[in-house]
Design an enzyme around this catalytic site. Structure first.
Site, PDB file in Angstrom:
ATOM      1  N   HIS A  13      -7.623  -5.829   0.160  1.00 16.01           N
ATOM      2  CA  HIS A  13      -6.419  -5.021   0.316  1.00 16.01           C
ATOM      3  C   HIS A  13      -5.470  -5.616   1.353  1.00 16.01           C
ATOM      4  O   HIS A  13      -4.249  -5.513   1.208  1.00 16.01           O
ATOM      5  CB  HIS A  13      -6.803  -3.596   0.712  1.00 16.01           C
ATOM      6  CG  HIS A  13      -5.659  -2.628   0.692  1.00 16.01           C
ATOM      7  ND1 HIS A  13      -4.870  -2.419  -0.422  1.00 16.01           N
ATOM      8  CD2 HIS A  13      -5.157  -1.799   1.658  1.00 16.01           C
ATOM      9  CE1 HIS A  13      -3.940  -1.522  -0.153  1.00 16.01           C
ATOM     10  NE2 HIS A  13      -4.089  -1.131   1.099  1.00 16.01           N
ATOM     11  N   SER A  35       0.829  -1.202   0.000  1.00 18.36           N
ATOM     12  CA  SER A  35       0.000   0.000   0.000  1.00 18.36           C
ATOM     13  C   SER A  35       0.868   1.259   0.000  1.00 18.36           C
ATOM     14  O   SER A  35       1.664   1.462  -0.918  1.00 18.36           O
ATOM     15  CB  SER A  35      -0.964  -0.039   1.183  1.00 18.36           C
ATOM     16  OG  SER A  35      -2.005   0.894   1.034  1.00 18.36           O
ATOM     17  N   ASP A  56      -9.707  -5.425  -4.419  1.00 15.10           N
ATOM     18  CA  ASP A  56      -9.151  -4.451  -3.481  1.00 15.10           C
ATOM     19  C   ASP A  56     -10.029  -3.212  -3.488  1.00 15.10           C
ATOM     20  O   ASP A  56     -10.138  -2.521  -4.503  1.00 15.10           O
ATOM     21  CB  ASP A  56      -7.709  -4.100  -3.901  1.00 15.10           C
ATOM     22  CG  ASP A  56      -6.958  -3.277  -2.864  1.00 15.10           C
ATOM     23  OD1 ASP A  56      -7.592  -2.418  -2.216  1.00 15.10           O
ATOM     24  OD2 ASP A  56      -5.741  -3.479  -2.731  1.00 15.10           O
TER      25      ASP A  56
END
Length: 275
Positions: free
Chosen positions: A255, A97, A226
């Site tokens: 995610h 991320s 996601d």
């Protein structure tokens, strides 16, 4: 506690496991988490003979909470100072991320002389924000909503965001209250100002030029469900720039796949490293 002090006087906390002569893997965490998000990977890969390292980004976790310099450039420079202070070479960089943006900007600013391979996991590059040049990005209102939720009631927001983060709003999902509580715990360890600044850093930073400097083996791994970093503006766009990258898509994955698909992820990352 292991810490380094950066050139601007910020103390950065890090974990350092496994044999000191093992090939180093540095794991960079997502927003608003800490090095603890990588605990399972730190232990698993240390058990495979690697030296495993994860740090708390400035203003997150056990690192200093600073008013200024909560930017992607500074995150990358902090990572560079950690690598240089520990004199690490032949490093494998793995970023999830926001951490994927951090390692990408590191390569853009510091090159790959010390880096062997890189893994971008559910990562934010090339650009999350919708612009005229990036019409598949997310509108600014999405990130304004994250800012408002974090500012107005950070504690409740960090509980609420775990539902889409881990795909717990999908049919058949098995909710882990332990994972949700640990996300909240890590988020609440950080500083509000730095976390707000980080939202701008991960959403508005354009990593296209950084990606063009990738000249080492690259894994781009993403879940196609996601809900936090949609795959179209991230992984699928990244591999158009880093044409030699290996793309691995987890069908239906969320995610937080490093935890919800932990064993599969560990095996796939190990396979990429050893390939």
């Amino acid at each position: 506690m292991n810490t380094i002090t950066t050139k601007d006087g910020t103390h950065i906390f890090y974990k350092d496991l496994g044999p000191r002569d093992g090939q180093p893997i540095i794991f960079s965490h997502g927003w608003p988490l800490t090095a603890d998000a990588w605990d399972a990977q730190l232990v698993f890969f240390a058990g495979q003979g690697f030296r495993t390292i994860a740090h708390d980004r400035r203003s997150h976790g056990r690192s200093d909470q600073v008013w200024d310099n909560n930017t992607m450039d500074q995150y990358a420079d902090d990572l560079a100072e950690l690598i240089e202070r520990l004199d690490l070479r032949d490093v494998i960089l793995v970023g999830h991320s926001t951490g994927g943006g951090e390692v990408t900007r590191y390569i853009g600013r510091h090159g790959t002389a010390r880096v062997a391979k890189v893994g971008l996991i559910g990562a934010v590059p090339p650009l999350m924000l919708k612009t005229e040049a990036n019409p598949i990005g997310l509108p600014i209102e999405v990130f304004d909503g994250i800012r408002k939720g974090t500012f107005d009631n950070r504690s409740q927001y960090f509980k609420d965001i775990t539902i889409p983060f881990y795909g717990y709003n999908r049919e058949g999902a098995v909710i882990s209250e332990g994972i949700r509580e640990d996300f909240w715990r890590q988020g609440m360890m950080g500083g509000l100002k730095g976390q707000l600044d980080s939202i701008r850093a991960f959403s508005e930073s354009d990593f296209s030029e950084d990606l063009r400097k990738f000249d080492i083996p690259t894994l781009v791994l993403h879940g196609d469900d996601d809900q936090i970093v949609p795959i179209g503006a991230s992984a699928l766009s990244t591999v158009k720039i880093v044409k030699h990258a290996v793309l691995k898509v987890y069908e239906g994955a969320d995610h937080g796949l490093t935890q919800t698909h932990q064993d599969r992820f560990n095996a796939d990352l190990l396979g990429f490293i050893k390939a």
